[in-house]
Design an enzyme around this catalytic site. Sequence first.
Site, mmCIF file in Angstrom:
data_model
loop_
_atom_site.group_PDB
_atom_site.id
_atom_site.type_symbol
_atom_site.label_atom_id
_atom_site.label_comp_id
_atom_site.label_asym_id
_atom_site.label_seq_id
_atom_site.Cartn_x
_atom_site.Cartn_y
_atom_site.Cartn_z
ATOM 1 C CG ASN A 1 -0.381 -0.085 2.533
ATOM 2 O OD1 ASN A 1 0.659 -0.716 2.711
ATOM 3 N ND2 ASN A 1 -0.998 0.543 3.512
ATOM 4 C CD GLU B 1 -1.586 5.024 4.325
ATOM 5 O OE1 GLU B 1 -1.167 5.923 5.089
ATOM 6 O OE2 GLU B 1 -2.233 4.035 4.729
ATOM 7 C CB ALA C 1 -0.464 14.627 1.781
ATOM 8 C CB CYS D 1 -5.309 -1.320 -1.805
ATOM 9 S SG CYS D 1 -6.692 -0.557 -0.946
ATOM 10 C CD GLU E 1 -5.386 -5.841 -1.198
ATOM 11 O OE1 GLU E 1 -4.743 -4.780 -1.040
ATOM 12 O OE2 GLU E 1 -6.356 -6.145 -0.487
ATOM 13 C CB CYS F 1 -10.958 -2.539 0.216
ATOM 14 S SG CYS F 1 -10.266 -1.988 -1.350
#
Length: 157
Positions: free
Chosen positions: A62, A64, A66, A73, A75, A112
Site C-alpha cells: 500500500n 499512501e 497526503a 491498496c 493488492e 477492500c
Amino acid sequence: MTEKEIKIDFQEYKSIDELNQEDKELAQAAISAMQGSYAPYSHFNVGAAVRIENGDIVKGANQENAAFPSGLCAERTAMFAAGAAYPDKAMTSIALTGGVMGRICATPATPCGACRQVMAQYQAKAGKKMSVIMIGKDKIWKFHSVDDILPLIFDSI
Ligand code: THU
C-alpha cells in the site's frame, strides 16, 4: 418465487507451512512485500503478491498520499504492476497480508471492495480462476475464485 443460495467454500490453514509449496512461496512474497508499504497516515502495512501463469510473482504494497484518494491498496498496486508487465498472461493467484509495524494481524487481512472488483475483472479478462489467499498470523484463508469473495459481479457491458 424460487429460493436461491450462494455457497462459498474456502479453506482455513493454521500456518503458511500447511499451504502447498506454490502458495507458501506466494504467501512469503506477500509478507516480504509489506516492507514496501508507505503508510505514514494509517500506519497499517499491507503486502500483496500476484502469481502469473508462467510462475513469476509480482509484489505490491500500500502507498499512501497526503491527498488521500491518491493512495492505493497493496493488492491493486500488485495487480496493476502485473497487468502492465504481463498484459497477455493470467494472474492465477493473489496473496495478501497486513499488520502494524511489520507485525501481521492475527486475523487475515481481507481485501477492500475496490480491490475485489479489480481482481474480478482480471479474472474475467483471463478467463481463468484467480485464487485469493488471505494471510493472518493465526490463520490463513484460501478462496479458489474471486467469485467467492465478490459474487454477482457487474458484467453486463
Ligand atoms: N489497504 C490495502 O492496502 N488493501 C486493502 O484491501 C484495504 C486497505 C490499505 C489502504 C491504506 O493504506 C491502509 O490499508 C489503511 O486503510
